[in-house]
Scaffold this active site. Structure first.
Site, PDB file in Angstrom:
ATOM      1  N   CYS A 228       0.802  -1.232   0.000  1.00 60.61           N
ATOM      2  CA  CYS A 228       0.000   0.000   0.000  1.00 60.61           C
ATOM      3  C   CYS A 228       0.831   1.276   0.000  1.00 60.61           C
ATOM      4  O   CYS A 228       0.397   2.295  -0.528  1.00 60.61           O
ATOM      5  CB  CYS A 228      -0.996   0.000   1.154  1.00 60.61           C
ATOM      6  SG  CYS A 228      -0.232  -0.024   2.780  1.00 60.61           S
TER       7      CYS A 228
ATOM      8  N   LYS B 163      -5.741  -8.787  11.511  1.00 59.93           N
ATOM      9  CA  LYS B 163      -5.648  -7.346  11.273  1.00 59.93           C
ATOM     10  C   LYS B 163      -7.018  -6.843  10.837  1.00 59.93           C
ATOM     11  O   LYS B 163      -7.564  -7.283   9.832  1.00 59.93           O
ATOM     12  CB  LYS B 163      -4.610  -7.065  10.195  1.00 59.93           C
ATOM     13  CG  LYS B 163      -4.520  -5.603   9.829  1.00 59.93           C
ATOM     14  CD  LYS B 163      -3.403  -5.335   8.843  1.00 59.93           C
ATOM     15  CE  LYS B 163      -3.370  -3.863   8.479  1.00 59.93           C
ATOM     16  NZ  LYS B 163      -2.270  -3.570   7.554  1.00 59.93           N
TER      17      LYS B 163
ATOM     18  N   ARG C 182     -10.466  -0.915   2.719  1.00 62.07           N
ATOM     19  CA  ARG C 182      -9.736  -2.182   2.798  1.00 62.07           C
ATOM     20  C   ARG C 182     -10.600  -3.329   3.344  1.00 62.07           C
ATOM     21  O   ARG C 182     -10.085  -4.341   3.798  1.00 62.07           O
ATOM     22  CB  ARG C 182      -8.514  -2.021   3.699  1.00 62.07           C
ATOM     23  CG  ARG C 182      -7.553  -0.914   3.296  1.00 62.07           C
ATOM     24  CD  ARG C 182      -6.124  -1.278   3.717  1.00 62.07           C
ATOM     25  NE  ARG C 182      -5.245  -0.137   3.850  1.00 62.07           N
ATOM     26  CZ  ARG C 182      -4.766   0.570   2.845  1.00 62.07           C
ATOM     27  NH1 ARG C 182      -5.103   0.291   1.597  1.00 62.07           N
ATOM     28  NH2 ARG C 182      -3.936   1.574   3.075  1.00 62.07           N
TER      29      ARG C 182
ATOM     30  N   GLU D 170      -8.023 -17.211  11.309  1.00 62.46           N
ATOM     31  CA  GLU D 170      -6.927 -16.548  10.590  1.00 62.46           C
ATOM     32  C   GLU D 170      -5.576 -16.890  11.234  1.00 62.46           C
ATOM     33  O   GLU D 170      -4.596 -17.173  10.555  1.00 62.46           O
ATOM     34  CB  GLU D 170      -7.113 -15.022  10.625  1.00 62.46           C
ATOM     35  CG  GLU D 170      -8.069 -14.471   9.597  1.00 62.46           C
ATOM     36  CD  GLU D 170      -7.406 -14.316   8.224  1.00 62.46           C
ATOM     37  OE1 GLU D 170      -6.272 -14.780   8.043  1.00 62.46           O
ATOM     38  OE2 GLU D 170      -8.057 -13.741   7.344  1.00 62.46           O
TER      39      GLU D 170
ATOM     40  N   LYS E 273      -3.985  -6.672  15.615  1.00 63.94           N
ATOM     41  CA  LYS E 273      -3.897  -5.245  15.314  1.00 63.94           C
ATOM     42  C   LYS E 273      -5.258  -4.682  14.976  1.00 63.94           C
ATOM     43  O   LYS E 273      -5.947  -5.288  14.171  1.00 63.94           O
ATOM     44  CB  LYS E 273      -2.942  -5.084  14.131  1.00 63.94           C
ATOM     45  CG  LYS E 273      -2.793  -3.688  13.655  1.00 63.94           C
ATOM     46  CD  LYS E 273      -1.841  -3.645  12.506  1.00 63.94           C
ATOM     47  CE  LYS E 273      -1.928  -2.239  11.933  1.00 63.94           C
ATOM     48  NZ  LYS E 273      -1.549  -2.188  10.573  1.00 63.94           N
TER      49      LYS E 273
ATOM     50  N   SER F 149      -1.346   3.783  15.181  1.00 66.17           N
ATOM     51  CA  SER F 149      -1.193   5.237  15.094  1.00 66.17           C
ATOM     52  C   SER F 149      -2.335   6.013  15.742  1.00 66.17           C
ATOM     53  O   SER F 149      -2.103   6.992  16.448  1.00 66.17           O
ATOM     54  CB  SER F 149      -1.037   5.647  13.621  1.00 66.17           C
ATOM     55  OG  SER F 149      -2.144   5.212  12.860  1.00 66.17           O
TER      56      SER F 149
HETATM   57  C1  PBG Z   1       0.172  -1.504   5.865  1.00 69.17           C
HETATM   58  C2  PBG Z   1       0.039  -1.172   7.295  1.00 69.17           C
HETATM   59  C3  PBG Z   1      -0.850  -0.292   7.928  1.00 69.17           C
HETATM   60  C4  PBG Z   1      -0.469  -0.241   9.268  1.00 69.17           C
HETATM   61  C5  PBG Z   1       0.617  -1.099   9.413  1.00 69.17           C
HETATM   62  N1  PBG Z   1       0.893  -1.673   8.189  1.00 69.17           N
HETATM   63  C6  PBG Z   1      -1.945   0.537   7.405  1.00 69.17           C
HETATM   64  C7  PBG Z   1      -3.167  -0.006   6.824  1.00 69.17           C
HETATM   65  O1  PBG Z   1      -3.423  -1.208   6.811  1.00 69.17           O
HETATM   66  O2  PBG Z   1      -3.918   0.830   6.302  1.00 69.17           O
HETATM   67  C8  PBG Z   1      -1.100   0.620  10.332  1.00 69.17           C
HETATM   68  C9  PBG Z   1      -0.238   0.955  11.488  1.00 69.17           C
HETATM   69  C10 PBG Z   1      -0.727   2.085  12.325  1.00 69.17           C
HETATM   70  O3  PBG Z   1      -1.852   2.602  12.179  1.00 69.17           O
HETATM   71  O4  PBG Z   1       0.053   2.481  13.199  1.00 69.17           O
HETATM   72  N2  PBG Z   1      -0.853  -2.224   5.307  1.00 69.17           N
END
Ligand code: PBG
Length: 325
Positions: free
Chosen positions: A122, A195, A217, A233, A248, A274
């Site tokens: 991505c 995730k 997504r 998963e 996550k 984040s």
């Molecule tokens: C890549 C990825 C993402 C994050 C980690 N690897 C973003 C997403 O899936 O949009 C998010 C990490 C975060 O928010 O700190 N696919």
């Protein structure tokens, strides 16, 4: 035993007693610090929605790694922001890519630091999706082929652990096979196994410039309503060869962390993402919460739920705090 014979407050009377019976402890040993590596030299572009976090050029990322290592943090995870994006994320799997350069530079200057790499497309695609788009959706099997190339290229550059975060089906097995066939049987896989399609990734997408240009997504990341599916998963990824399982985000998915640890007994990583970071930073800057206290409480809750390790933008702050005690 019950009251008045049992008085739980007896063991809370002072800090010595509380420390004596404390069940969970944070340690810098279990922290992983995320780094955003971009083009240029001697540059650091602050990420507006993540105070204290910046997109770094390779040389600055190396400096950051020296500090991370000196704080006793054993590992970083690298995210790359390429100079050029295209529809198939070519910069993700060239040996001259920004992450590949960063791995080599870090391994030269800070060889003891573990380097984990996020394996995803991505950040490298112009449409911002985590794979090859066909008929308006991310095509699974052709994406897996590219992820394998990316993981191999990271391994060639010296990565210790590769961490596929794309949520394509079958990618862990494909990556394991390819690593083994190319002499990288010692490179471990940390699978982003459960995730979720989460609103908490918004600040990351600013940092990594990876917001999807159309749609979202949800056709590959998990539905926040599902827990049993997360266990399926995880089971798949373990069968395919994952060494470490990731859940996550962390804060809003502690039930998943708990169940995964209980059911599989595998090393579990939780990603304190984040949005979790930004919320605490914003409230802290407003004086609405005591940021330092909240960070420790949050990370402790993630460990208490069963996580062995935590990926967190707070890693340096926490390591400093633990040192000061
Ligand atoms: C890549 C990825 C993402 C994050 C980690 N690897 C973003 C997403 O899936 O949009 C998010 C990490 C975060 O928010 O700190 N696919």
């Amino acid at each position: 035993m019950e009251f008045p014979a049992y008085r739980p407050r007896r063991l809370r009377r002072n800090e010595r007693l509380r420390a004596l019976v404390r069940e969970t402890a944070l340690s810098a040993n279990n922290l992983i610090y995320p780094l955003f590596v971009g083009p240029g030299r001697d540059s650091a572009h602050p990420v507006a929605s993540m105070p204290g976090v910046a997109q770094l050029s390779v040389d600055r990322a190396v400096k950051e790694c020296e500090e991370v290592s000196s704080l006793g943090i054993p590992a970083v995870i690298l995210f790359g922001i390429p100079e050029r994006k295209d529809s198939v994320g070519s910069e993700a799997y060239v040996d001259s890519g920004v992450v590949q350069k960063a791995i080599r530079a870090i391994k030269e200057r800070v060889p003891e630091l573990l380097v984990i790499t996020d394996v995803c497309l991505c950040e490298y695609t112009d449409h911002g999706h985590c794979g090859v788009v066909k008929d308006g959706d991310v095509h699974n099997d052709s994406t897996v082929e590219l992820l394998v190339k990316e993981a191999l290229s990271h391994a060639r550059a010296g990565a210790d652990i590769v961490a596929p975060s794309d949520m394509m089906d079958g990618r862990v097995g494909a990556i394991r096979t390819a690593l083994d066939q190319n002499g990288f049987e010692q490179v471990a896989i940390m699978a982003y196994a459960a995730k979720y399609a989460s609103g908490f990734y918004a600040p990351f997408r600013e940092a990594a410039e990876s917001t999807p240009q159309f749609g979202d997504r949800r056709s590959y990341q998990m539905d926040p309503a599902n827990a049993d599916e997360a266990l399926r998963e995880v089971e798949l990824d373990i069968r395919e060869g994952a060494d470490i399982i990731m859940v996550k985000p962390a804060m809003t998915y502690l039930d998943i962390v708990y169940r995964v640890k209980q059911q599989f007994g595998y090393p579990v990583a939780a990603y304190n993402v984040s949005g979790e970071y930004s919320m605490i930073k914003a409230a802290g800057q407003n004086g609405w919460i005591d940021e330092r206290r909240i960070i420790l409480e949050l990370l402790l809750s993630i460990k208490r739920a069963g996580a062995d390790m935590i990926l967190t933008y707070f890693a340096k702050d926490v390591a400093r705090e633990l040192r000061g005690r």
